[in-house]
Design an enzyme around this catalytic site. Structure first.
Site, PDB file in Angstrom:
ATOM      1  CB  SER A 123      -0.975   0.012   1.174  1.00 33.57           C
ATOM      2  OG  SER A 123      -0.388  -0.491   2.317  1.00 33.57           O
ATOM      3  CG  HIS A 144      -3.448  -1.147  -2.805  1.00 31.55           C
ATOM      4  ND1 HIS A 144      -3.831   0.147  -2.527  1.00 31.55           N
ATOM      5  CD2 HIS A 144      -3.179  -1.711  -1.599  1.00 31.55           C
ATOM      6  CE1 HIS A 144      -3.787   0.345  -1.223  1.00 31.55           C
ATOM      7  NE2 HIS A 144      -3.399  -0.765  -0.633  1.00 31.55           N
ATOM      8  CG  ASN A 194      -3.785   4.645   1.456  1.00 33.48           C
ATOM      9  OD1 ASN A 194      -4.851   4.704   2.070  1.00 33.48           O
ATOM     10  ND2 ASN A 194      -3.052   3.545   1.425  1.00 33.48           N
TER      11      ASN A 194
HETATM   12  P1  NAI Z   1       0.201  -9.358   8.003  1.00 30.78           P
HETATM   13  O1  NAI Z   1       1.281  -9.005   8.953  1.00 30.78           O
HETATM   14  O2  NAI Z   1      -1.167  -9.671   8.517  1.00 30.78           O
HETATM   15  O3  NAI Z   1       0.669 -10.621   7.123  1.00 30.78           O
HETATM   16  C1  NAI Z   1       1.918 -10.709   6.490  1.00 30.78           C
HETATM   17  C2  NAI Z   1       2.239 -12.190   6.349  1.00 30.78           C
HETATM   18  O4  NAI Z   1       3.386 -12.303   5.519  1.00 30.78           O
HETATM   19  C3  NAI Z   1       2.573 -12.875   7.670  1.00 30.78           C
HETATM   20  O5  NAI Z   1       1.784 -14.024   7.823  1.00 30.78           O
HETATM   21  C4  NAI Z   1       4.056 -13.213   7.555  1.00 30.78           C
HETATM   22  O6  NAI Z   1       4.391 -14.407   8.188  1.00 30.78           O
HETATM   23  C5  NAI Z   1       4.213 -13.327   6.053  1.00 30.78           C
HETATM   24  N1  NAI Z   1       5.570 -13.120   5.584  1.00 30.78           N
HETATM   25  C6  NAI Z   1       6.457 -12.173   5.998  1.00 30.78           C
HETATM   26  N2  NAI Z   1       7.604 -12.304   5.304  1.00 30.78           N
HETATM   27  C7  NAI Z   1       7.447 -13.330   4.429  1.00 30.78           C
HETATM   28  C8  NAI Z   1       8.267 -13.912   3.441  1.00 30.78           C
HETATM   29  N3  NAI Z   1       9.512 -13.479   3.219  1.00 30.78           N
HETATM   30  N4  NAI Z   1       7.766 -14.937   2.719  1.00 30.78           N
HETATM   31  C9  NAI Z   1       6.513 -15.392   2.937  1.00 30.78           C
HETATM   32  N5  NAI Z   1       5.691 -14.890   3.879  1.00 30.78           N
HETATM   33  C10 NAI Z   1       6.154 -13.854   4.613  1.00 30.78           C
HETATM   34  O7  NAI Z   1       0.150  -8.174   6.943  1.00 30.78           O
HETATM   35  P2  NAI Z   1      -1.086  -7.670   6.055  1.00 30.78           P
HETATM   36  O8  NAI Z   1      -1.847  -6.667   6.819  1.00 30.78           O
HETATM   37  O9  NAI Z   1      -1.783  -8.839   5.480  1.00 30.78           O
HETATM   38  O10 NAI Z   1      -0.319  -6.861   4.905  1.00 30.78           O
HETATM   39  C11 NAI Z   1       0.393  -7.514   3.896  1.00 30.78           C
HETATM   40  C12 NAI Z   1       0.664  -6.540   2.768  1.00 30.78           C
HETATM   41  O11 NAI Z   1      -0.557  -5.986   2.306  1.00 30.78           O
HETATM   42  C13 NAI Z   1       1.552  -5.364   3.120  1.00 30.78           C
HETATM   43  O12 NAI Z   1       2.338  -5.054   1.994  1.00 30.78           O
HETATM   44  C14 NAI Z   1       0.554  -4.245   3.387  1.00 30.78           C
HETATM   45  O13 NAI Z   1       1.088  -2.968   3.165  1.00 30.78           O
HETATM   46  C15 NAI Z   1      -0.508  -4.557   2.356  1.00 30.78           C
HETATM   47  N6  NAI Z   1      -1.852  -4.068   2.650  1.00 30.78           N
HETATM   48  C16 NAI Z   1      -2.371  -4.157   3.906  1.00 30.78           C
HETATM   49  C17 NAI Z   1      -3.660  -3.706   4.166  1.00 30.78           C
HETATM   50  C18 NAI Z   1      -4.258  -3.809   5.524  1.00 30.78           C
HETATM   51  O14 NAI Z   1      -5.269  -3.143   5.792  1.00 30.78           O
HETATM   52  N7  NAI Z   1      -3.700  -4.614   6.414  1.00 30.78           N
HETATM   53  C19 NAI Z   1      -4.493  -3.111   3.088  1.00 30.78           C
HETATM   54  C20 NAI Z   1      -3.867  -3.156   1.789  1.00 30.78           C
HETATM   55  C21 NAI Z   1      -2.585  -3.573   1.599  1.00 30.78           C
END
Ligand code: NAI
Length: 508
Positions: A123, A144, A194
């Site tokens: 994001s 996104h 955003n």
């Molecule tokens: P989260 O922290 O809930 O999940 C991230 C997951 O990625 C974790 O389960 C972690 O174990 C895994 N992970 C980390 N490094 C890894 C790797 N090298 N290989 C494989 N798995 C790995 O994060 P979330 O909230 O799901 O966000 C993920 C992405 O989505 C980020 O880039 C964030 O900016 C984006 N995003 C998040 C939103 C939100 O509201 N949470 C909305 C839109 C985009």
């Protein structure tokens, strides 16, 4: 370009909040999905959570048990990254860190076919930057999604500097085939949503800081008059001030400190204090047990007989208010031709805010008993509206306006005499940012409006709103705000100035 065929495997990397949701969306659309997370067991836990959510939807009769069975059979854990090698599209949703994401994509490049599209759900990181160093950066695109991905319709399809057009098109069509509302965006800080949404928070925060009204009053006005689902204080308490403040700071820094995006000291204070919102039990409001949400401050009507109203000149968007008054049985006469464009109510002169403070406008135009009314999404339906008055407006005149609106079922909150009231200045600044996003080629007019409607549930696209208000009027409001504050923050977008000068609208 067509969407990816349903026979194509979709790889999802990262099984957190977003990855699990995206995997569910792709599986629901009929793709076989491989979900990979480097935390042991995380992908399996995510699929169990998806299963629980889908079962709940079966209970609520949104899905049949057979449909859920088919969706779940499409969802598989990938124990290693190698298991996504057959994918036609890989969507990455891992930790928001450039180095970690780039490492994953270079590993993927080594195992996936050269035709596979690589997408990131980032994001805040530039798509151009993420793709730098890849062997084939032209097949890299931003995809996104918004949280929760299975529910929120919008997908910003973000092209970096070298993203191939057909890659963006296939991603767009695929998102559409998954039941989403995709929009194209160029990779710029904050993409569309955003960036364009920043003033929604910023203007309310500023009004609170300047003690124009309290949080509950401002929130109620944004909801009832503006038609937004939540006010800025309720919404930032829900999002978390740490998260919302970090996004604002990131956009501000990325635009080299452009004052348009200047973060709020008020919000920084909350972050510093650990008052992060609902999740910590306190933010602008308290969520502790037994806490009572404050009520908006309203003006009690005297319930006297409404004074006669006389419409003078072209009332523009305020003609909806006249229709409302008439249908409530309040008498409205049409006065002589006038350049004033106001509604006379008894002793008062009621005018739509044009961004100037009431006292300033009353002085400039020699208007007696001036009362300003805020913008409403729909004057024929609104239940609550903000008014402000000039220093020399009598109590009697002000009460006459309140009684008249009350007779039509509209509750009034009086604000300190401040430029642009609440909804008008918020909408003007949203439209200004939307206009700059279009000017700078971040997206199209329709793309920006769609993004704001489906990504953050705005009641209307900011540029549709701008056209209804009139681009010249919008420019007037912005100029008045800039004049009042003397700040670059309120400078009108060049595109607004250009359209106003040409007598055109955004949708022409
Ligand atoms: P989260 O922290 O809930 O999940 C991230 C997951 O990625 C974790 O389960 C972690 O174990 C895994 N992970 C980390 N490094 C890894 C790797 N090298 N290989 C494989 N798995 C790995 O994060 P979330 O909230 O799901 O966000 C993920 C992405 O989505 C980020 O880039 C964030 O900016 C984006 N995003 C998040 C939103 C939100 O509201 N949470 C909305 C839109 C985009």
């Amino acid at each position: 370009m067509a969407a990816l065929d349903k026979a194509q495997v979709i790889g999802v990397i990262g099984a957190g909040a977003m990855g699990a949701g995206i995997a569910q969306v792709a599986a629901q659309a009929g793709h076989s999905v491989k979900l990979y997370d480097n935390r042991e067991g995380a992908a399996a836990v995510a699929i169990e959570l998806v299963q629980k959510q889908l079962n709940r939807l079966v209970e609520r009769k949104k899905f049949t048990a057979e449909q859920v069975k088919a969706i779940l059979s499409n969802l598989q854990v990938a124990e290693t990254l190698g298991e996504v090698s057959q994918a036609g599209l890989v969507v990455e949703a891992i930790v928001e860190n450039v180095d970690v994401k780039q490492t994953v994509f270079s590993e993927l490049e080594a195992i996936c076919s050269p035709e596979c599209i690589f997408a990131s759900n980032t994001s805040s990181i530039s798509i151009t930057r993420l793709s730098a160093g890849m062997l084939h950066p032209e097949r890299f695109v931003g995809m996104h999604f918004f949280n929760p991905a299975p529910i929120m319709k919008l997908v910003e399809v973000v092209s970096g500097l070298v993203t191939r057009e057909d890659v963006a098109q296939t991603t767009y069509e695929t998102a559409a085939a998954w039941g989403k509302m995709p929009v194209y965006a160029a990779s710029t800080p904050g993409f569309i949503v955003n960036r364009v949404a920043r003033p929604f928070y910023a203007e309310s925060l500023r009004l609170k800081q300047e003690q124009v009204a309290d949080c509950a009053t401002l929130d109620a006005l944004i909801r009832h008059a503006g038609g937004f689902r939540m006010g800025a204080f309720e919404l930032t308490d829900l999002i978390g001030h740490d998260v919302n403040y970090a996004v604002t700071c990131s956009v501000f820094d990325s635009y080299y400190g452009d004052f348009r995006f200047q973060p709020s000291l008020l919000q920084k204070d909350l972050v510093d204090a650990g008052y992060l919102g609902r999740k910590t039990g306190a933010g602008f409001y308290s969520y502790k047990e037994g806490a009572i949400k404050p009520e908006p401050v309203v003006v009690e009507p005297t319930n006297g007989e409404p004074a006669l109203c006389i419409a003078l000149g072209n009332l523009g968007v305020l003609s909806g208010l006249v229709a409302r008054l008439l249908s409530a049985g309040v008498g409205v006469d049409v006065g002589p031709v006038s350049a004033q464009n106001v509604l006379k109510i008894g002793d008062a002169t009621l005018a739509l805010t044009d961004g100037r403070m009431a006292s300033e406008r009353a002085n400039n135009e020699q208007i007696e008993n001036l009362v300003l009314i805020d913008l409403a999404l729909d004057y024929e339906a609104t239940t609550h509206i903000a008014l402000s008055r000039a220093h020399n407006t009598s109590d009697k005149a002000f009460r006459q306006v309140v009684d008249c609106l009350s007779a039509a079922g509209i509750t009034v909150s009086e604000l300190q005499d401040s430029p642009g009231l609440v909804v008008m200045r918020t909408v003007a600044m949203l439209a200004n940012e939307a206009s700059d996003a279009v000017l700078n080629g971040v997206s199209s007019v329709d793309g920006v409006d769609t993004a704001m409607k489906y990504g953050v549930n705005y009641p209307k696209g900011p540029l549709v709103w701008a056209d209804q208000l009139g681009v010249a009027y919008l420019q007037k409001v912005l100029n008045a705000l800039q004049d009042a504050y003397g700040e670059d923050r309120y400078r009108a977008s060049l595109l607004i100035k250009r359209l106003a000068a040409q007598g055109r609208s955004f949708h022409e």
